[in-house]
Design an enzyme around this catalytic site. Structure first.
Site, short mmCIF file in Angstrom:
data_model
loop_
_atom_site.label_atom_id
_atom_site.label_comp_id
_atom_site.label_asym_id
_atom_site.label_seq_id
_atom_site.Cartn_x
_atom_site.Cartn_y
_atom_site.Cartn_z
CG ASP A 54 4.05 8.31 -0.27
OD1 ASP A 54 3.67 9.31 -0.88
OD2 ASP A 54 4.63 7.36 -0.82
CD GLU A 226 4.47 6.09 -6.96
OE1 GLU A 226 5.58 6.47 -7.32
OE2 GLU A 226 3.59 6.88 -6.57
#
Ligand code: FRU
Length: 504
Positions: A54, A226
Site C-alpha cells: 500500500d 482496509e
C-alpha cells in the site's frame, strides 16, 4: 473471516519476533540472475528492490510530494513491514530515500497517513509547521501511533505516548487516515475496524475521541475492510455543489476477484458520514484486478484531489514475477465527481503532469474493420483514441502485442461493457487466478467512445468516457511484444488515435 489477511497477519507476528536475527542474516543488495528490467514501469513508482504494497502518508509539503509505502526492506515477500519513502516534485519522477519508519517494540509499521501540522497543533514543532505520520503498530494487537518529522520527512521521531488510539478489542483495527476538517476546527481520523469504519476527532493529533462509526449496514462485506479515506469534491468542478466520498478497500470480495476498493458518496457533518445511496449499493472505484488501497494526498495547494493505489492484488501479489522488486504504484490520478442518475459518480483521470513526459507523437485517423487499421510500437505509451462505433460490435486497442500474445482493451457495444482481456497477455501465468477478462459496465453516448490507455511495461491503466470507467491490470508481456493496434470487430468503426511514448 477470509483466510488471506489472517494468514498474513500471523506471519507478521512471527517475522517480528525474529526481526533482529533476520536483519543480520539477509543481505540487502544481493544480485540475482533473473532480474526483469523490461517490466520496470517508466512512469510510476516502483522500489529499487524488494517488496512493496500500500501507498502510505501521501502528502505535499514544501514543494515536494511524499510517498511512503508498505515495504519489506529485507526481501521480496510481505514481512518486516516498514515505511519506504520517496519524493517527487512532478508526481512522475520519484527519488527513493532511506526507509522512514521501522518496526519497534509495539510492532510492525502498517498502513497509515501523514499530514502537515501547519500551526503546530501537536506541539512537536516549536510553533513551526512539520509533518506528522499516523500509522498502525501491528504487534500483539493493532493500535494507532504517531511519529513526527521536522526535517521534511528525512528523519522521524516516534511519539513517547504511543499508542494514541489503543486497540478497542477488535482484531483488525488499522490504516488510519487523517485530515483537517476546517468547519469544526479539528483533525478527523478514519480507521478500519473489522468490517466498518471508526471516525475519531482530535485537536492535537495526540488525544482522540471516537465520534461515530460507518458501514455496518452499507456496501460489500465479502472481506475485511482496509485503508479508508474521506474527502470532499466539487460536482462537475462547481465549488458551490460538493459531496463527500468515503473510500474502503476490501479483501477478498472484489469484482475481478480478490482485492478491490469500494466507495460511497454522501455527506460529512464533521462528526458522521451519511451515505446518499441505498445501503445495499456497492460501487467500485476500478474494476480491473490491480488497483488496491488507494490513498488521496493531503495538502495539495492547488485544490486538486489526487490519489494513487498499489498496482496488485492479494490473490497473487507474492507471485508477481518481477525482480529485484515486487510491487509498484499506479500513476497518480486526479479525482472528480460528475452527476449520474439521481446522484453523483466518481471520475478519475491521470494527472496532467503525465502529459508533460509525452514524446514522439504519432497519430492516425481512419476506418477500422476486421483485419485493417494502423499499428504503432512502444512499451511505455499513452494511447488516446476516439471511436465512432458504427456497425462494429467491439472496438478497442491491442497493446503489448507480439508473437507471445497481446493485451486487449476494448468496448463491447452489445454488452455495454468495457473490458481488459489478459487471458493471452504473455507467457507468465503468475497464478491460476491471473489469466482473465475483466469487465465494467459502460454505456457510451451516441456511439462515441473516448479511451485512454496508459500501458507501462507491465501494467495497463484504462480510462474511458472521460474517467467514468477505470480499469487497472498487471500484465507480463514477452520483451518483444510492443505492438499497439486499434481494432474493430464484427463491423466497421472510425477511429482517431494518438500514441505518445512516455519518457520521464
Ligand atoms: C492492505 C493491508 C493493510 C495493512 C497493510 C499491511 O493491503 O492489508 O490493511 O495495513 O496491508 O501491509
Amino acid at each position: 473471516l477470509p483466510d488471506l489477511p489472517r494468514r498474513r497477519f500471523l506471519i507478521s507476528t512471527g517475522a517480528l519476533l525474529g526481526l533482529s536475527a533476520l536483519g543480520g542474516l539477509t543481505t540487502p543488495g544481493r544480485a540475482r540472475a533473473d532480474e526483469t528490467p523490461h517490466w520496470r514501469p517508466a512512469v510510476r513508482f516502483s522500489p529499487e528492490r524488494d517488496w512493496l504494497n500500500d501507498p502510505n502518508g501521501l502528502v505535499f509539503f514544501d514543494g515536494e510530494y511524499h510517498l511512503f509505502g508498505q515495504h519489506n526492506p529485507y526481501g521480496d515477500q510481505w514481512g518486516n513491514m516498514s515505511w519506504l519513502h520517496a519524493v517527487s516534485t512532478d508526481l512522475v519522477r520519484w527519488e527513493q530515500l532511506p526507509v522512514a519508519l521501522e518496526p519497534d517494540e509495539l510492532g510492525a509499521i502498517y498502513s497509515g497517513s501523514a499530514v502537515v501540522d501547519h500551526h503546530d497543533t501537536s506541539g512537536f514543532f516549536g510553533g513551526k509547521p512539520g509533518l506528522v505520520a499516523i500509522y498502525t503498530s501491528a504487534g500483539e494487537t493493532q493500535q494507532q501511533c504517531i511519529a513526527h518529522s521536522a526535517d521534511r520527512g528525512r528523519t522521524w521521531t516516534k511519539h513517547a505516548g504511543n499508542p494514541v488510539i489503543p486497540n478497542p478489542g477488535v482484531e483488525d483495527f488499522r490504516d488510519p487516515k487523517v485530515f483537517w476538517h476546517a468547519p469544526t476546527g479539528r483533525w478527523v481520523l478514519l480507521v478500519a475496524a473489522g468490517d466498518r469504519i471508526g471516525i475519531y476527532g482530535s485537536a492535537n493529533l495526540r488525544e482522540w475521541e471516537q465520534l461515530s462509526e460507518f458501514g455496518a449496514e452499507h456496501g460489500s462485506h465479502g472481506g475485511v475492510w482496509e485503508c479508508p479515506d474521506l474527502f470532499e469534491l466539487p460536482v462537475d468542478g462547481d465549488p458551490g455543489r460538493t459531496r463527500w466520498v468515503l473510500i474502503v478497500s476490501i479483501n477478498p470480495g472484489g469484482p475481478a476477484g480478490g482485492s478491490a476498493t469500494q466507495y460511497f458518496t454522501g455527506d460529512f457533518d464533521g462528526t458522521a458520514f451519511t451515505s446518499d445511496g441505498p445501503a445495499d449499493e456497492v460501487r467500485w472505484v476500478d474494476r480491473g484486478a490491480d488497483f488496491y488501497a488507494p490513498q488521496s494526498f493531503s495538502d495539495v495547494s492547488d485544490g486538486r484531489r489526487l490519489w494513487l493505489g498499489w498496482t496488485s492484488n492479494w490473490d497473487y501479489a507474492e507471485a508477481i514475477p518481477t525482480s529485484p522488486w515486487r510491487g509498484m504504484m499506479s500513476t497518480p490520478r486526479e479525482l472528480g465527481l460528475v452527476p449520474a442518475g439521481d446522484g453523483v459518480a466518481l471520475v478519475q483521470r491521470p494527472v496532467a503532469e503525465l502529459s508533460a513526459v509525452r514524446a514522439n507523437r504519432r497519430a492516425w485517423r481512419g476506418s477500422l474493420a476486421d483485419g485493417t487499421g494502423a499499428e504503432f510500437r512502444g512499451s511505455a505509451v499513452d494511447v488516446v483514441a476516439t471511436f465512432r462505433i458504427g456497425t462494429a460490435s467491439v472496438v478497442g486497442v491491442d497493446v503489448f502485442a507480439g508473437p507471445g500474445g497481446r493485451t486487449r482493451v476494448g468496448y463491447d457495444a452489445a454488452a455495454g461493457e468495457l473490458f481488459v482481456d489478459r487471458t493471452d497477455a504473455g507467457g507468465t501465468r503468475v497464478s491460476e487466478k491471473f489469466p482473465a477478462c475483466h469487465t465494467t459496465p459502460l454505456i457510451v453516448d451516441e456511439g462515441v467512445l473516448d479511451l485512454r490507455v496508459v500501458a507501462d511495461r507491465s501494467c495497463v491503466e484504462v480510462f474511458a468516457a472521460d474517467g467514468r470507467a477505470v480499469m487497472t491490470d498487471l500484465v507480463f508481456p514477452d520483451p518483444g511484444s510492443d505492438r499497439i493496434a486499434p481494432f474493430a470487430a464484427g463491423g466497421r468503426a472510425e477511429v482517431e488515435v494518438e500514441v505518445f511514448d512516455l519518457t520521464p
